[in-house]
Design a protein around this motif. Structure first.
Motif, PDB file in Angstrom:
ATOM      1  N   VAL A 114       0.829  -1.203   0.000  1.00 49.57           N
ATOM      2  CA  VAL A 114       0.000   0.000   0.000  1.00 49.57           C
ATOM      3  C   VAL A 114       0.864   1.252   0.000  1.00 49.57           C
ATOM      4  O   VAL A 114       0.545   2.240  -0.681  1.00 49.57           O
ATOM      5  CB  VAL A 114      -0.962  -0.013   1.202  1.00 49.57           C
ATOM      6  CG1 VAL A 114      -1.751   1.271   1.267  1.00 49.57           C
ATOM      7  CG2 VAL A 114      -1.920  -1.198   1.111  1.00 49.57           C
ATOM      8  N   ARG A 117       1.952   2.002  -3.459  1.00 50.01           N
ATOM      9  CA  ARG A 117       0.880   2.467  -4.328  1.00 50.01           C
ATOM     10  C   ARG A 117       0.510   3.919  -4.048  1.00 50.01           C
ATOM     11  O   ARG A 117       0.082   4.641  -4.948  1.00 50.01           O
ATOM     12  CB  ARG A 117      -0.356   1.583  -4.175  1.00 50.01           C
ATOM     13  CG  ARG A 117      -0.151   0.152  -4.661  1.00 50.01           C
ATOM     14  CD  ARG A 117      -1.434  -0.494  -5.094  1.00 50.01           C
ATOM     15  NE  ARG A 117      -1.990   0.138  -6.284  1.00 50.01           N
ATOM     16  CZ  ARG A 117      -3.103  -0.257  -6.892  1.00 50.01           C
ATOM     17  NH1 ARG A 117      -3.782  -1.290  -6.404  1.00 50.01           N
ATOM     18  NH2 ARG A 117      -3.554   0.366  -7.961  1.00 50.01           N
ATOM     19  N   TYR A 169      -3.333  -6.446  -5.865  1.00 52.73           N
ATOM     20  CA  TYR A 169      -3.942  -5.729  -6.976  1.00 52.73           C
ATOM     21  C   TYR A 169      -5.307  -5.112  -6.698  1.00 52.73           C
ATOM     22  O   TYR A 169      -5.741  -4.250  -7.472  1.00 52.73           O
ATOM     23  CB  TYR A 169      -4.098  -6.674  -8.175  1.00 52.73           C
ATOM     24  CG  TYR A 169      -2.846  -7.422  -8.531  1.00 52.73           C
ATOM     25  CD1 TYR A 169      -1.658  -6.752  -8.837  1.00 52.73           C
ATOM     26  CD2 TYR A 169      -2.824  -8.812  -8.546  1.00 52.73           C
ATOM     27  CE1 TYR A 169      -0.505  -7.449  -9.151  1.00 52.73           C
ATOM     28  CE2 TYR A 169      -1.681  -9.518  -8.867  1.00 52.73           C
ATOM     29  CZ  TYR A 169      -0.517  -8.836  -9.166  1.00 52.73           C
ATOM     30  OH  TYR A 169       0.613  -9.526  -9.467  1.00 52.73           O
ATOM     31  N   LYS A 171      -7.743  -2.685  -5.490  1.00 49.60           N
ATOM     32  CA  LYS A 171      -7.676  -1.357  -4.882  1.00 49.60           C
ATOM     33  C   LYS A 171      -8.766  -1.138  -3.840  1.00 49.60           C
ATOM     34  O   LYS A 171      -8.604  -0.316  -2.933  1.00 49.60           O
ATOM     35  CB  LYS A 171      -7.737  -0.275  -5.952  1.00 49.60           C
ATOM     36  CG  LYS A 171      -9.067  -0.156  -6.693  1.00 49.60           C
ATOM     37  CD  LYS A 171      -8.999   0.971  -7.719  1.00 49.60           C
ATOM     38  CE  LYS A 171     -10.343   1.169  -8.403  1.00 49.60           C
ATOM     39  NZ  LYS A 171     -10.298   2.264  -9.398  1.00 49.60           N
ATOM     40  N   HIS A 174      -7.133  -2.346  -0.764  1.00 55.49           N
ATOM     41  CA  HIS A 174      -6.125  -1.384  -0.332  1.00 55.49           C
ATOM     42  C   HIS A 174      -6.773  -0.159   0.321  1.00 55.49           C
ATOM     43  O   HIS A 174      -6.348   0.295   1.394  1.00 55.49           O
ATOM     44  CB  HIS A 174      -5.272  -0.942  -1.519  1.00 55.49           C
ATOM     45  CG  HIS A 174      -4.485  -2.058  -2.126  1.00 55.49           C
ATOM     46  ND1 HIS A 174      -4.002  -2.011  -3.417  1.00 55.49           N
ATOM     47  CD2 HIS A 174      -4.103  -3.255  -1.632  1.00 55.49           C
ATOM     48  CE1 HIS A 174      -3.350  -3.127  -3.680  1.00 55.49           C
ATOM     49  NE2 HIS A 174      -3.407  -3.892  -2.616  1.00 55.49           N
ATOM     50  N   PHE A 205      -7.093   5.774  -5.723  1.00 55.65           N
ATOM     51  CA  PHE A 205      -8.026   4.664  -5.891  1.00 55.65           C
ATOM     52  C   PHE A 205      -9.428   5.086  -6.292  1.00 55.65           C
ATOM     53  O   PHE A 205     -10.241   4.234  -6.659  1.00 55.65           O
ATOM     54  CB  PHE A 205      -8.117   3.856  -4.588  1.00 55.65           C
ATOM     55  CG  PHE A 205      -6.807   3.268  -4.121  1.00 55.65           C
ATOM     56  CD1 PHE A 205      -5.934   2.671  -5.021  1.00 55.65           C
ATOM     57  CD2 PHE A 205      -6.459   3.301  -2.784  1.00 55.65           C
ATOM     58  CE1 PHE A 205      -4.728   2.130  -4.588  1.00 55.65           C
ATOM     59  CE2 PHE A 205      -5.261   2.757  -2.346  1.00 55.65           C
ATOM     60  CZ  PHE A 205      -4.393   2.174  -3.261  1.00 55.65           C
ATOM     61  N   ARG A 224     -14.904  -1.081  -6.406  1.00 50.58           N
ATOM     62  CA  ARG A 224     -14.331   0.032  -5.643  1.00 50.58           C
ATOM     63  C   ARG A 224     -14.604   1.438  -6.156  1.00 50.58           C
ATOM     64  O   ARG A 224     -14.950   2.316  -5.397  1.00 50.58           O
ATOM     65  CB  ARG A 224     -12.800  -0.083  -5.555  1.00 50.58           C
ATOM     66  CG  ARG A 224     -12.169  -1.283  -5.003  1.00 50.58           C
ATOM     67  CD  ARG A 224     -12.468  -2.565  -5.618  1.00 50.58           C
ATOM     68  NE  ARG A 224     -11.571  -2.973  -6.699  1.00 50.58           N
ATOM     69  CZ  ARG A 224     -11.705  -4.119  -7.329  1.00 50.58           C
ATOM     70  NH1 ARG A 224     -12.658  -4.958  -7.013  1.00 50.58           N
ATOM     71  NH2 ARG A 224     -10.891  -4.437  -8.291  1.00 50.58           N
ATOM     72  N   THR A 225     -14.395   1.687  -7.443  1.00 56.21           N
ATOM     73  CA  THR A 225     -14.394   3.058  -7.968  1.00 56.21           C
ATOM     74  C   THR A 225     -15.684   3.794  -7.633  1.00 56.21           C
ATOM     75  O   THR A 225     -16.781   3.291  -7.821  1.00 56.21           O
ATOM     76  CB  THR A 225     -14.198   3.040  -9.494  1.00 56.21           C
ATOM     77  OG1 THR A 225     -12.973   2.372  -9.792  1.00 56.21           O
ATOM     78  CG2 THR A 225     -14.149   4.452 -10.055  1.00 56.21           C
TER      79      THR A 225
END
Length: 355
Positions: A114, A117, A169, A171, A174, A205, A224-225
């Motif tokens: 993390v 990223r 991978y 997100k 994360h 993210f 997630r998005t």
């Protein structure tokens, strides 16, 4: 866990120092001394169930407490998967070594992944890793949650191929774990740092979770998005949220102003839930719905504005992830539509969210 007992009383290493020193750990010395040593065996599923309250599909009892100082089947599985992936894709071997195999425990590996990223020119990976490690390794509830969350991703998301892929991978995973760190910092009084992490997660993210929001364990943020979770929102255990979900307020009021989502609820894609309202345990909110009133437990709410249109047979829809509806569901919808009065008034017998 081994990592906690080994490092609990010493200052944390930088990323570069850790990569230099971790290969000299006892584990790596054994691998070096015995080139033909057997790979780590992934514990059986029954073993994992004994050690962690694993929320697999259909496992509804979250009561057992994990033995945080015992064996770690999640971490063993992650390492084994990483070694297999390194054999299949040699080009990724350095990445997999630096991210997973060079570390002594799940906590270190997660912090490294993390931190790298989220880093930028002014917020260095080494600084971020120190922040994450100094919180996670002293917080047993977070240690429990990061494992139950990765189990949730593995069990409920068909696109998640392995524990390793979730760690490296996903997100949503994360963003969720950084929120857990930011939430701890918020309650330590380090609110500026917590908000800085929130801002960085939002940039990288596309997930915006206020550090004060309370989030349970065994959570799935699928795709997630666009997920937005407000300051006074509360999310219970074993909840699944799809992309584009908003748990927001209704205006400029202050105080307790955001939704409370009960355990085992399933919130569909792009659903918007506004105000200090309750989504009952085991409820399902259909994709694209606008919810402005309380939703009873174990029911389906859909529409703009949302209406309760049927009950649910599933105890925890978040575990089964069944977004589709049954024949009885469509029959009930058709019946309710037919019973609508011509002037637009609703049937008084109809159970609605927006009474």
């Amino acid at each position: 866990m081994a990592c906690l007992s080994r490092h609990h009383h010493r200052a944390w290493l930088t990323t570069q120092d850790m990569l230099q020193r971790c290969p000299l750990s006892a584990h790596h010395r054994r691998l070096h001394d015995d080139a033909d040593s057997n790979p780590i065996n992934v514990p059986s599923l029954s073993s994992a169930y004994r050690l962690f309250p694993v929320y697999a599909m259909g496992a509804l009892d979250p009561t057992p407490e994990p033995e945080l100082d015992g064996p770690d089947p999640i971490w063993n599985a992650v390492r084994e998967e990483a070694k297999l992936e390194a054999e299949k894709e040699p080009i990724l071997s350095s990445f997999l070594y630096a991210s997973i195999l060079a570390h002594d425990c799940f906590e270190q590996s997660l912090a490294f992944v993390v931190a790298n990223r989220l880093q930028n020119a002014t917020l260095l990976a080494t600084q971020l890793m120190d922040i994450f490690c100094n919180v996670i390794l002293y917080d047993k509830p977070i240690q429990r949650s990061i494992r139950l969350d990765v189990q949730a991703f593995k069990d409920r998301d068909p696109a998640c191929l392995s524990y390793c892929s979730a760690l490296l991978y996903m997100k949503g995973y994360h963003a969720l774990q950084v929120h857990r760190v930011a939430h701890a910092l918020w309650h330590q009084g380090r609110k500026v740092l917590a908000l800085a992490l929130q801002s960085r997660v939002s940039e990288v993210f596309g997930v915006d979770i206020h550090p004060a929001a309370k989030i349970g364990e065994g959570i799935l943020l699928d795709h997630r998005t666009g997920v937005v979770i407000g300051e006074t929102a509360i999310i219970g255990n074993r909840v699944s949220l799809m992309h584009g979900v908003t748990l927001g307020g209704t205006g400029k009021e202050i105080g307790d102003r955001h939704p409370k989502v009960g355990e085992g609820a399933l919130i569909g894609a792009s659903a918007t839930i506004l105000g200090n309202i309750k989504i009952g345990e085991g409820a399902m909110i259909a994709a694209g719905s606008l919810v402005l009133k309380d939703v009873p437990p174990h029911s389906i709410a859909a529409g703009i504005p949302a209406k309760v249109i049927s009950g649910l047979e599933d105890h925890d829809p978040s575990l089964t992830m069944k977004h589709d509806a049954t024949k009885d569901f469509f029959t009930q919808v058709a019946t309710n539509f037919r019973d609508e009065k011509p002037n637009g008034a609703q049937n008084p017998d109809r159970n609605e969210v927006n009474n």
